[in-house]
Enzyme design. Sequence first.
Site, PDB file in Angstrom:
ATOM      1  CG  ASP A   4      -2.106   1.705   1.275  1.00  0.00           C
ATOM      2  OD1 ASP A   4      -2.418   2.008  -0.237  1.00  0.00           O
ATOM      3  OD2 ASP A   4      -1.968   1.436   2.083  1.00  0.00           O
ATOM      4  CD  GLU A  44       0.119  -4.648   8.006  1.00  0.00           C
ATOM      5  OE1 GLU A  44      -0.085  -5.300   6.867  1.00  0.00           O
ATOM      6  OE2 GLU A  44      -0.795  -4.438   8.018  1.00  0.00           O
ATOM      7  CE1 TYR A  59      -3.733   1.698  10.196  1.00  0.00           C
ATOM      8  CE2 TYR A  59      -2.835  -0.739  10.247  1.00  0.00           C
ATOM      9  CZ  TYR A  59      -2.570  -0.074  10.239  1.00  0.00           C
ATOM     10  OH  TYR A  59      -1.292   0.921   9.222  1.00  0.00           O
ATOM     11  CD  GLU A 112       1.694  -0.334   9.311  1.00  0.00           C
ATOM     12  OE1 GLU A 112       0.527  -0.432   9.545  1.00  0.00           O
ATOM     13  OE2 GLU A 112       2.604  -1.016   8.834  1.00  0.00           O
TER      14      GLU A 112
END
Length: 592
Positions: free
Chosen positions: A162, A413, A468, A503
Amino acid sequence: MLRPQDTASRERKSLNGLWDFRLDAAGAGRQQGWHQGPLAEARSMPVPASYNDVLVGTTGRDHVGDAWYQTTVRVPRGWAGQRVALRFDSATHAAVVWVGDTEVARHEGGYTPFEADITALVSPGDEVRVTIVVNNELTFQTIPPGIVHDTPQGRRQQYFHDFFNYAGLHRSVWLYATPTTYVDDVVVTTDRRGSTGVVAYAVTVAGDAGVRMTLRDADGATVATAEGSLGELEVPDAHLWAPGDGYLYDAEVELLDASGGSLDSYHQSVGIRTVEVRGTQFLINGEPFYFQGFGKHEDSAVRGKGHDDAFLVHDFELLDWIGANSFRTAHYPYAEEVYDYADRTGIVVIDEVAAVGQNMGLAGGIFGGQNYTTFSPETVNDVSQEAHKQAIRELITRDKNHPSVVLWSIANEPESDTDAARAYFEPLFALTRELDTSRPVGFVNVMLAPHGTCQVSELGDVLMLNRYYGWYVNTGDLVAAEAAWLSELQQWATEGKPIIITEYGADTVAGVHSLTPQPWSEEYQVEYLDMNHRVFDAVDAVVGEQVWNFADFATSSTSVFRVDGNKKGVFTRDRRPKAAAHVLRRRWSSKP
């Protein structure tokens, strides 16, 4: 491979500036031998810089394939009798180099340096033509992975990370000279015995020579000396390198001939410090350390991933202003100048290899993947693993002596909840520990492999989690997000390892406001961070928080998830603070 530097016996010449440049989507240049003469139909291109946004329109931004660079350089007359080398600090993602008509180097991997001995091809005082073709294609066998599709409209690159797939010569290019007998490598590791600092060293010599090591303090006073290619220096009452205190000693390595005359000299900065994982603590110099900072990117307008000293210094000024003490080099090794500056300023670094996107479950959900299997003979396979191993070797070879680097991250990830993932990663952890016994090793876990399902986390010395809650899940519902996040984090805490939240973040458009905090508003980003911090503060095993991201950054334009890039930055892409920056400054400035 040592970085070029100017010493009493060495000299370097920067080849940065405007190079001739030509895109070659059809790949004609290799067959037609474009390296054999001046590059026809060329335009100017700055080095260092990504070429994508320097050019106007989609031709450069969406280019897939080869890009040619060429320049001429005059070899200094004073280099007669010296070894002459050509070095590229990086070429993204793969490159072939010619000097004159002769191929001198090939390299794969877009973020680490490579060089060639060109002594036999050049004459001091004469000009020489340097040509490099840089290819930006990604496949399942590259680090990071991707797929090139042939479409009726031309070739299209799909990738699973990303951030924008910038390409070109992002870092400096050097011509440099050394003596023919020279220091080929230096390895330093440090320790403490009470108040005495210990510097163990190993010097690799190209040729036959004696070795003398002299360690000087920041004032230039000699504090220790030793003879031989292997040895140990002791520094009484050593001034330790520590977070916020980037104290560096200078180790001068001299090569001596039989009569004691100096043949070569190389300087290696040394920060004396220790790193240890003990239970759920991460210790630097025996003291518990709490990471507070960011995942970053090498990203700026026009330059793309091109290194820029102005942005380097300004970003570190912002880190100091906000109270950050660390960052992760998400998701690739950064320019070497960044680590040098972190050494000098006492900023702690989690150093990450460019293994991002090895997760087709994540790719299919966010980036429009086509239901590929992550690990298979046709996708991420044994060839991919060998490329991954080489990327780890090159990362550690380059960054091993930086005191700021305290932790290796060997993937971001990836798929980690399958037997295939365990079989893929177990040898990579073993290799990393074989190459460097002085630092802990980890990887970054994504929430598709929550506690109890991940088969790779037990291989690491620390747990690094990207989560997240409140953004990708429980979107807009911070009450539910807090409960779910606390529950999962408490489960991870039972592993008995330090946990770094590498993150957490929410996309935020600067200037968008809402009395009731709503996603994309500055108020929601503030409330989102506050919620996460309550969760972290409730779990003793958490030893770090790194917000995603330091600044907004460019991404692929093929996904509706991104509008003008990723907006999770605490600063805008041009480094203006959002409201969250002031919240973090208050929190981090108050932490011990």
